[in-house]
Motif scaffolding. Structure first.
Motif, mmCIF file in Angstrom:
data_model
loop_
_atom_site.group_PDB
_atom_site.id
_atom_site.type_symbol
_atom_site.label_atom_id
_atom_site.label_comp_id
_atom_site.label_asym_id
_atom_site.label_seq_id
_atom_site.Cartn_x
_atom_site.Cartn_y
_atom_site.Cartn_z
ATOM 1 N N SER A 115 14.303 94.803 44.409
ATOM 2 C CA SER A 115 14.816 95.343 43.146
ATOM 3 C C SER A 115 14.482 96.813 43.034
ATOM 4 N N GLY A 116 14.939 97.435 41.933
ATOM 5 C CA GLY A 116 14.484 98.780 41.616
ATOM 6 C C GLY A 116 15.441 99.922 41.872
ATOM 7 N N THR A 117 16.706 99.630 42.256
ATOM 8 C CA THR A 117 17.717 100.657 42.516
ATOM 9 C C THR A 117 17.434 101.432 43.806
ATOM 10 N N LEU A 118 16.211 101.927 43.972
ATOM 11 C CA LEU A 118 15.755 102.469 45.256
ATOM 12 C C LEU A 118 14.664 101.540 45.773
ATOM 13 N N PRO A 119 14.629 101.256 47.074
ATOM 14 C CA PRO A 119 13.721 100.217 47.606
ATOM 15 C C PRO A 119 12.255 100.636 47.715
ATOM 16 N N LEU A 120 11.696 101.141 46.622
ATOM 17 C CA LEU A 120 10.283 101.502 46.633
ATOM 18 C C LEU A 120 9.390 100.270 46.704
ATOM 19 N N ASP A 121 9.927 99.102 46.304
ATOM 20 C CA ASP A 121 9.113 97.891 46.357
ATOM 21 C C ASP A 121 8.686 97.571 47.789
ATOM 22 N N ALA A 122 9.562 97.807 48.742
ATOM 23 C CA ALA A 122 9.223 97.556 50.144
ATOM 24 C C ALA A 122 8.115 98.511 50.608
ATOM 25 N N VAL A 123 8.225 99.774 50.214
ATOM 26 C CA VAL A 123 7.236 100.780 50.623
ATOM 27 C C VAL A 123 5.868 100.470 50.006
ATOM 28 N N MET A 124 5.847 100.087 48.717
ATOM 29 C CA MET A 124 4.591 99.775 48.046
ATOM 30 C C MET A 124 3.944 98.527 48.636
ATOM 31 N N THR A 125 4.762 97.557 49.033
ATOM 32 C CA THR A 125 4.223 96.347 49.648
ATOM 33 C C THR A 125 3.583 96.674 50.992
ATOM 34 N N ALA A 126 4.250 97.493 51.793
ATOM 35 C CA ALA A 126 3.697 97.900 53.082
ATOM 36 C C ALA A 126 2.391 98.673 52.896
ATOM 37 N N LYS A 188 22.203 93.500 47.182
ATOM 38 C CA LYS A 188 22.552 92.761 45.967
ATOM 39 C C LYS A 188 21.346 92.623 45.044
ATOM 40 N N GLY A 189 20.165 92.626 45.636
ATOM 41 C CA GLY A 189 18.958 92.552 44.828
ATOM 42 C C GLY A 189 18.518 93.904 44.321
ATOM 43 N N VAL A 190 18.448 94.878 45.239
ATOM 44 C CA VAL A 190 17.946 96.192 44.849
ATOM 45 C C VAL A 190 18.915 96.927 43.928
ATOM 46 N N GLY A 191 20.214 96.578 43.987
ATOM 47 C CA GLY A 191 21.200 97.279 43.169
ATOM 48 C C GLY A 191 21.770 96.463 42.036
ATOM 49 N N LYS A 192 21.073 95.403 41.621
ATOM 50 C CA LYS A 192 21.610 94.578 40.540
ATOM 51 C C LYS A 192 21.398 95.249 39.181
ATOM 52 N N PRO A 193 22.249 94.948 38.194
ATOM 53 C CA PRO A 193 22.116 95.554 36.862
ATOM 54 C C PRO A 193 20.796 95.192 36.202
ATOM 55 N N PHE A 194 20.351 96.044 35.301
ATOM 56 C CA PHE A 194 19.077 95.830 34.622
ATOM 57 C C PHE A 194 19.082 94.539 33.801
ATOM 58 N N LYS A 195 20.243 94.150 33.304
ATOM 59 C CA LYS A 195 20.318 92.918 32.500
ATOM 60 C C LYS A 195 20.013 91.671 33.342
ATOM 61 N N ASP A 196 20.129 91.785 34.661
ATOM 62 C CA ASP A 196 19.849 90.651 35.551
ATOM 63 C C ASP A 196 18.480 90.752 36.211
ATOM 64 N N ARG A 197 17.592 91.585 35.653
ATOM 65 C CA ARG A 197 16.281 91.795 36.271
ATOM 66 C C ARG A 197 15.514 90.479 36.412
ATOM 67 N N TYR A 198 14.834 90.391 37.524
ATOM 68 C CA TYR A 198 13.989 89.259 37.891
ATOM 69 C C TYR A 198 14.748 87.943 38.048
ATOM 70 N N LYS A 199 16.060 88.029 38.169
ATOM 71 C CA LYS A 199 16.855 86.850 38.532
ATOM 72 C C LYS A 199 17.259 87.015 39.986
ATOM 73 N N LEU A 200 16.676 86.215 40.846
ATOM 74 C CA LEU A 200 16.904 86.377 42.278
ATOM 75 C C LEU A 200 18.360 86.161 42.659
ATOM 76 N N GLN A 201 18.847 87.014 43.527
ATOM 77 C CA GLN A 201 20.178 86.846 44.083
ATOM 78 C C GLN A 201 20.084 85.875 45.270
ATOM 79 N N ARG A 202 21.190 85.595 45.879
ATOM 80 C CA ARG A 202 21.234 84.660 46.993
ATOM 81 C C ARG A 202 20.401 85.179 48.172
ATOM 82 N N PHE A 203 19.686 84.276 48.848
ATOM 83 C CA PHE A 203 18.831 84.645 49.979
ATOM 84 C C PHE A 203 19.582 84.565 51.302
ATOM 85 N N GLY A 204 20.817 84.969 51.324
ATOM 86 C CA GLY A 204 21.588 84.969 52.561
ATOM 87 C C GLY A 204 21.799 83.566 53.106
#
Length: 322
Positions: A115-126, A188-204
């Motif tokens: 999530s987050g529009t830009l994938p900073l979540d991946a960087v922070m996790t690493a 689809k997760g990182v660019g989802k609208p704010f109204k759909d926050r924390y609702k997981l998209q499909r896991f491929g």
């Protein structure tokens, strides 16, 4: 006031009051002693300077190693990672939970929400795994094609240990004992609208589960709360996205209205929880060929991440204060 009940009370006047005045020379000596916090900060700064100087010597001498994927551990630790320290510690104030669930050695697959529009979540996790795990492991992240097609970013991604999100690369890393990170929601997760926050998209289609089954490594579910609020996406200019070849062109309350200033992420409080590992080595040699098993494990991982997100959200009182 109850905390004072067992304390020793020193009277303001009378025989019980001890003399606390010191000679002027002694007071000057005490004033000259540096504050412990300042001394520690100075020591930390000197250590980092010494580390960086040693890093420069190794680069000049060619005394560093790059693996078959292009990962340059020395460059990552001394140049690419440090700039994120302030963002991690001061801006997002990241707190981790369940770090012990990440194995200290051997292959493992970390699967997280995106999530987050830009994938900073991946960087922070690493950054969290490298700096807070007792074994200080590197998280080898799987990225989309767009990352590696982007000039400069693609080269830096390779240098920091990332590789293409495909099963052959993932399985080679896992078999060599690496900790691999994947974000199955993708754009689809990182660019989802704010109204759909924390609702997981499909896991491929469960490609990550197949990779784990083929290599017999555990899957560690990872749930990240806080990233959804850094760039609240309220719109998507599809025409500009197509023009630049992006999956979306975000509109937030501050971007592009405030220009570069609007690109500063909001200082939300982050929590990253690593769940209990899900074993895959108990399903047999050809388990990855069973589509029903792959589907069930994919759904189990997704549901674990989703329920953990809900629990963390109910415990959070304020987006910015935690």
């Amino acid at each position: 006031m109850d905390d004072l009940a067992g304390a020793r009370v020193i009277p303001l006047h009378g025989a019980g009051r001890e003399r606390t005045t010191r000679p002027a020379a002694e007071a000057e000596d005490l004033a000259a002693v540096p504050d412990a916090g300042e001394a520690e900060h100075e020591s930390d700064r000197e250590r980092r300077l010494a580390d960086f100087t040693a890093f420069l010597r190794r680069r000049i001498a060619g005394d560093y190693r790059v693996d078959e994927f292009g990962f340059d551990e020395d460059l990552t630790d001394h140049v690419l990672m440090p700039p994120f320290r302030a963002l991690y510690e001061k801006w997002f104030r990241v707190e981790t939970i369940g770090m012990h669930n990440i194995p200290a050695e051997g292959g493992a697959l970390l699967v997280a929400n995106h999530s987050g529009t830009l994938p900073l979540d991946a960087v922070m996790t690493a950054y969290a795994v490298r700096n807070e795990h007792p074994a200080q492991r590197h998280l080898r992240m799987l990225g989309a094609d767009l990352v590696f097609r982007t000039p400069v970013l693609g080269a830096l991604a390779r240098k920091s240990g990332q590789t293409l999100a495909c099963n052959p690369d993932a399985e080679r890393l896992l078999r060599s004992g690496e900790l691999v990170g994947v974000w199955p929601e993708g754009f689809k997760g990182v660019g989802k609208p704010f109204k759909d926050r924390y609702k997981l998209q499909r896991f491929g289609r469960g490609g990550f589960v197949s990779a784990a089954l083929n290599t017999g490594v555990p899957i560690v579910p990872c749930s990240i709360v806080g990233a959804e609020e850094i760039y609240p996406m309220i719109g998507d200019v599809k025409a500009l996205a197509r023009l630049f070849g992006f999956p979306y062109f975000p509109v937030t309350p501050f971007f592009p209205l405030l220009g570069p200033l609007g690109a500063v992420p909001l200082p939300s409080k982050w929590y990253i929880e690593f769940g209990e590992p899900i074993r895959t080595d108990v399903h047999g040699e050809h388990a990855a060929d069973d589509p029903m098993l792959v589907f069930n494990l994919t759904d189990q991982v997704r549901e674990t991440v989703q329920q953990t997100l809900y629990r963390l959200l109910t415990q959070r009182k304020n987006v910015f204060l935690g």
